[in-house]
Design an enzyme around this catalytic site. Structure first.
Site, PDB file in Angstrom:
ATOM      1  N   GLU A  96      54.490  92.216  59.170  1.00 35.67           N
ATOM      2  CA  GLU A  96      55.652  92.023  58.289  1.00 35.67           C
ATOM      3  C   GLU A  96      54.747  91.585  57.042  1.00 35.67           C
ATOM      4  OE1 GLU A  96      59.001  90.032  59.420  1.00 35.67           O
ATOM      5  OE2 GLU A  96      59.596  91.265  60.957  1.00 35.67           O
ATOM      6  N   LYS A 110      54.924  88.681  53.842  1.00 43.19           N
ATOM      7  CA  LYS A 110      55.454  87.672  53.646  1.00 43.19           C
ATOM      8  C   LYS A 110      56.039  87.837  52.224  1.00 43.19           C
ATOM      9  CE  LYS A 110      54.786  82.808  54.280  1.00 43.19           C
ATOM     10  NZ  LYS A 110      55.088  82.114  53.178  1.00 43.19           N
ATOM     11  N   ASP A 141      57.960  86.781  48.816  1.00 44.22           N
ATOM     12  CA  ASP A 141      57.931  85.366  48.184  1.00 44.22           C
ATOM     13  C   ASP A 141      59.370  85.297  47.194  1.00 44.22           C
ATOM     14  OD1 ASP A 141      56.800  83.238  47.559  1.00 44.22           O
ATOM     15  OD2 ASP A 141      55.503  84.119  46.138  1.00 44.22           O
ATOM     16  N   TYR A 147      64.689  89.795  57.720  1.00 41.90           N
ATOM     17  CA  TYR A 147      63.681  89.657  58.669  1.00 41.90           C
ATOM     18  C   TYR A 147      63.775  89.077  59.994  1.00 41.90           C
ATOM     19  CZ  TYR A 147      62.649  85.526  56.242  1.00 41.90           C
ATOM     20  OH  TYR A 147      62.627  84.250  55.722  1.00 41.90           O
ATOM     21  N   LYS A 152      47.787  84.423  54.576  1.00 40.76           N
ATOM     22  CA  LYS A 152      48.147  84.494  53.161  1.00 40.76           C
ATOM     23  C   LYS A 152      47.056  85.245  52.374  1.00 40.76           C
ATOM     24  CE  LYS A 152      50.165  80.862  51.426  1.00 40.76           C
ATOM     25  NZ  LYS A 152      51.557  80.648  50.593  1.00 40.76           N
ATOM     26  N   CYS A 165      50.071  62.942  15.785  1.00 37.58           N
ATOM     27  CA  CYS A 165      50.426  64.304  15.511  1.00 37.58           C
ATOM     28  C   CYS A 165      49.319  65.051  14.726  1.00 37.58           C
ATOM     29  CB  CYS A 165      51.787  64.418  14.723  1.00 37.58           C
ATOM     30  SG  CYS A 165      52.075  66.237  14.316  1.00 37.58           S
ATOM     31  N   CYS A 168      50.724  65.888  11.223  1.00 37.88           N
ATOM     32  CA  CYS A 168      51.288  64.841   9.996  1.00 37.88           C
ATOM     33  C   CYS A 168      51.003  63.694  10.372  1.00 37.88           C
ATOM     34  CB  CYS A 168      52.823  65.274   9.873  1.00 37.88           C
ATOM     35  SG  CYS A 168      53.572  64.452  11.576  1.00 37.88           S
ATOM     36  N   CYS A 217      56.323  64.534  18.274  1.00 34.18           N
ATOM     37  CA  CYS A 217      56.096  64.080  16.799  1.00 34.18           C
ATOM     38  C   CYS A 217      57.472  63.890  16.458  1.00 34.18           C
ATOM     39  CB  CYS A 217      55.421  65.083  16.158  1.00 34.18           C
ATOM     40  SG  CYS A 217      55.448  64.632  14.339  1.00 34.18           S
ATOM     41  N   CYS A 234      57.246  66.864   9.059  1.00 31.24           N
ATOM     42  CA  CYS A 234      56.340  67.352   9.772  1.00 31.24           C
ATOM     43  C   CYS A 234      56.167  69.055   9.602  1.00 31.24           C
ATOM     44  CB  CYS A 234      56.204  67.329  11.412  1.00 31.24           C
ATOM     45  SG  CYS A 234      54.860  67.909  12.436  1.00 31.24           S
TER      46      CYS A 234
END
Ligand code: IVH
Length: 678
Positions: free
Chosen positions: A112, A114, A116, A224, A311, A405, A408, A423, A429
């Protein structure tokens, strides 16, 4: 039997059967309109006679059950995982082990895919869906039955016959790729954070508290596995066929394989064909078919010895890191971005990859000029998944995160427990100021489309605008002929009369935009469109949201501590309060629109109601909407002026006690529905 009960049972059965034909057999026995008509008829009968609602009613598919917490359930059969491998040699070794234990070469496998998504265990009793529980830690999981019932391909009542009195099926709930793309497209438009991948989206969705939201997401499920105390089949293959006949959704990708060579061919075929499926798959599961052989093989402490997962490799490419740049978002959050030597991956040229935050850089142990692996899974944005330390140049230094930052130069802050640096110079800013205004005027929020970003930059430059409230104080004379510099070198622009007129008129028109969108437009951190809707529907006015306590905020569906903290923080800042005061004077909507259209009468006119707890038939938002429709007033806390407390399950004991002390009558959901009935 009561004729209404009889009718409800008949409609329930008929609609479930039509649903089965539609989702399982692709058969449209009756038109969609006729189906909806029958569904509405059932809904009306159930609404008038809630005690007759059948547990497998198709109306439960639209959700509406809100739970604050999922109950923990111990699995009758533990939910184990599979031993995983990426190596074909491991499969050959697995096959040899199986042969040795069974002492035979004469057995079959079932292969089968797999899937996800999110593993689920669903119990049926007397042919009806009883309970659906997540895997959890394998021994105990969360009861998410209300959410699972919204998935149309999961039967609420079984067809055929010969099913055991009580049994469990195991399967994988997933968000089909098409739905995933649609959701992310909408989120992109709404400037909401994108769902990272379909798997996380599936498990996030199924753990939502409001099943009505789950119902809108078009989740699906492949089954399943079958587990039961009684012996109903001899092989896994036979179980799959039985379950298919009972109405379960079994992916038609499974196949019997008579030896390991056939298994290898299955893997070969599906490692290519899997991209044509409606969902993501990450491998192949190989199971010994005969159930007595499965028993004989048994389990190790963690895994069955009769199955293994192979996998698939996900596509990965290598490239070099050129440098890291840092972006400042409108909320001040800093995002580090890896700038890479351009490379082709899954059909696109990739030059940049988000590194999310400082933790990710530490996790990858990223150094200057490193050779990195890039992958694109279900995610839209490629990910740096690996650093090849062995390829590192000797003099390369580790990446040092910035502490100022980039825009600024303010020192960055990092709140305890949060991954992002911020920031804090919100009002000074430039990308933050510009970003907030750009968000406010965007198509998804206030839709002030005649005002382009360049013009906003000009308005900030000329000190005509420093936050969104200033837009509503602009005059035609200020705009007409306004000259400003653009960021492109040595270029100036001037606003023509027509543009000035258009901007003023678009700003004026934005006063008609609904409160939910205005709230979204304010750009409060973590308040996307959906959260803004929830807050607006719960509190009705901006003032009530501003004054809400932390506890009141987290009592709203889907509002957790992070959002509540962010909302409190927003309304505690002097600058924001001043901006709101100016917005209040501007004439934009800071209150929810009254429901219009149908005339529901004024049964609740002059009455003040408080709604609390979790309800069975309707969610809290719907109950509140009904109160508004019948001209009632809603407040959030109980006082001597409260006429009724509409109480669901899990209501806070303090609220109940207060109502009892003040002699406020308490209504159940049914009593409330009765009150507003003709
Ligand atoms: S059989 C004893 N079959 O993979 C374990 N699992 O590692 C029996 N999964 O969490 C599992 N597709 O959710 C099985 N066709 C499939 C599967 C499958 C996906 C997931 C399952 C479990 C994990 C096992």
């Amino acid at each position: 039997m009561n004729p209404i009960l009889e009718k409800i049972i008949q409609l329930t059965k008929e609609l479930n059967y039509l649903n089965y034909l539609y989702y399982k057999k692709d058969l449209n026995e009756i038109s969609d309109q006729a189906f909806d008509f029958k569904l509405k008829e059932l809904e009306k009968l159930e609404h008038d006679h809630p005690s007759f609602i059948q547990p497998d009613s198709p109306t439960l598919r639209v959700g509406g059950f809100v739970s604050k917490k999922f109950e923990t359930v111990i699995h009758q059969f533990p939910m184990l995982s599979l031993s995983n491998t990426y190596s074909k040699q491991d499969l050959i070794d697995f096959d040899e082990r199986v042969r040795k234990i069974l002492d035979s070469n004469d057995f079959e496998y079932v292969c089968e895919l797999k899937f996800d998504g999110l593993a689920i265990s669903i119990t049926y009793e007397q042919g009806r869906l009883l309970r659906a529980v997540t895997r959890g830690d394998g021994v105990k999981g969360d009861d998410i039955t209300a959410n699972v019932k919204t998935i149309k391909s999961i039967p609420l009542a079984l067809f055929g016959q010969n099913w055991p009195h009580k049994f469990e099926v195991r399967g994988e709930i997933f968000l089909p790729l098409k739905s995933f793309d649609e959701i992310n497209k909408k989120r992109l438009e709404n400037k909401e954070p994108l769902l990272a991948n379909p798997r996380n989206a599936a498990s996030g969705t199924m753990k939502m508290q409001d099943s009505a939201v789950v119902a809108q997401r078009n989740m699906d499920c492949y089954i399943y596995g079958l587990l039961s105390d009684s012996n109903i089949s001899n092989s896994h293959y036979e179980s799959l066929n039985l379950m298919e006949n009972w109405g379960f959704n079994i992916s038609n990708t499974y196949s019997k394989c008579s030896n390991i060579e056939a298994v290898m061919m299955y893997i070969e075929t599906w490692s290519k064909n899997r991209f044509n499926l409606p969902l993501e798959t990450d491998g192949v599961v190989i199971k010994v078919n005969d159930l007595r052989s499965q028993d004989e093989l048994g389990f190790t402490s963690k895994f069955p010895r009769w199955a293994i997962a192979f996998k698939f490799e996900s596509e990965s490419v290598q490239t070099r890191l050129k440098e890291i740049s840092y972006q400042v978002g409108r909320t001040g959050a800093i995002t580090p971005v890896a700038n890479l030597e351009p490379i082709s991956l899954a059909g696109t040229i990739v030059k940049r990859a988000s590194l999310h935050n400082a933790n990710e850089i530490v996790r990858l142990n990223l150094h200057e000029n490193d050779l990195v692996a890039l992958e694109k899974g279900g995610e839209i944005i490629p990910k740096v998944t690996h650093v090849y330390i062995e390829e590192r140049r000797a003099a390369a230094l580790p990446i040092k995160y910035i502490d100022e930052c980039p825009e600024c130069k303010t020192t960055l802050v990092r709140i305890d427990g949060e991954a992002n640096h911020y920031c804090p110079n919100e009002r000074g800013c430039p990308p933050q100021v510009l970003g907030r205004i750009a968000h406010f005027i965007s198509r998804n929020a206030l839709n002030i489309d005649s005002l382009g970003i360049k013009t906003v930059q000009g308005l900030i430059q000329k000190k005509l605008v420093k936050d969104v409230s200033d837009l509503y104080h602009l005059t035609f004379n200020q705009l007409n002929g306004l000259i400003f510099e653009t960021t492109e070198e040595n270029k100036t622009r001037s606003l023509q009369k027509k543009s000035a007129e258009n901007i003023i008129s678009a700003i004026e028109q934005s006063k008609g935009v609904s409160f939910e969108l205005v709230l979204f437009g304010l750009g409060i951190r973590y308040v996307g469109k959906t959260v803004a809707e929830k807050l607006a529907q719960h509190f009705y006015t901006l003032d009530l949201i501003k004054d809400a306590s932390f506890e009141e905020l987290i009592s709203v569906d889907e509002i957790g501590e992070t959002i509540a903290k962010s909302v409190k923080d927003f309304f505690s800042q002097e600058g924001n309060l001043e901006m709101i005061a100016r917005l209040q004077a501007s004439g934009i909507k800071l209150t929810l629109d009254q429901p219009s259209g149908e005339n529901y009468g004024n049964k609740l006119s002059g009455l003040t109601l408080v709604v609390s707890g979790v309800f069975l038939k309707y969610d809290r938002v719907s109950i509140k909407a009904m109160i508004k429709q019948h001209k009632g007033k809603i407040t959030s806390s109980i006082s001597s002026k409260t006429d009724y407390l509409v109480a669901g399950d899990n209501m806070g004991p303090a609220k109940k006690e207060k109502a009892l002390n003040l002699g406020v009558p308490i209504l159940t959901e049914t009593e409330f529905l009765y009150l507003i009935e003709e």
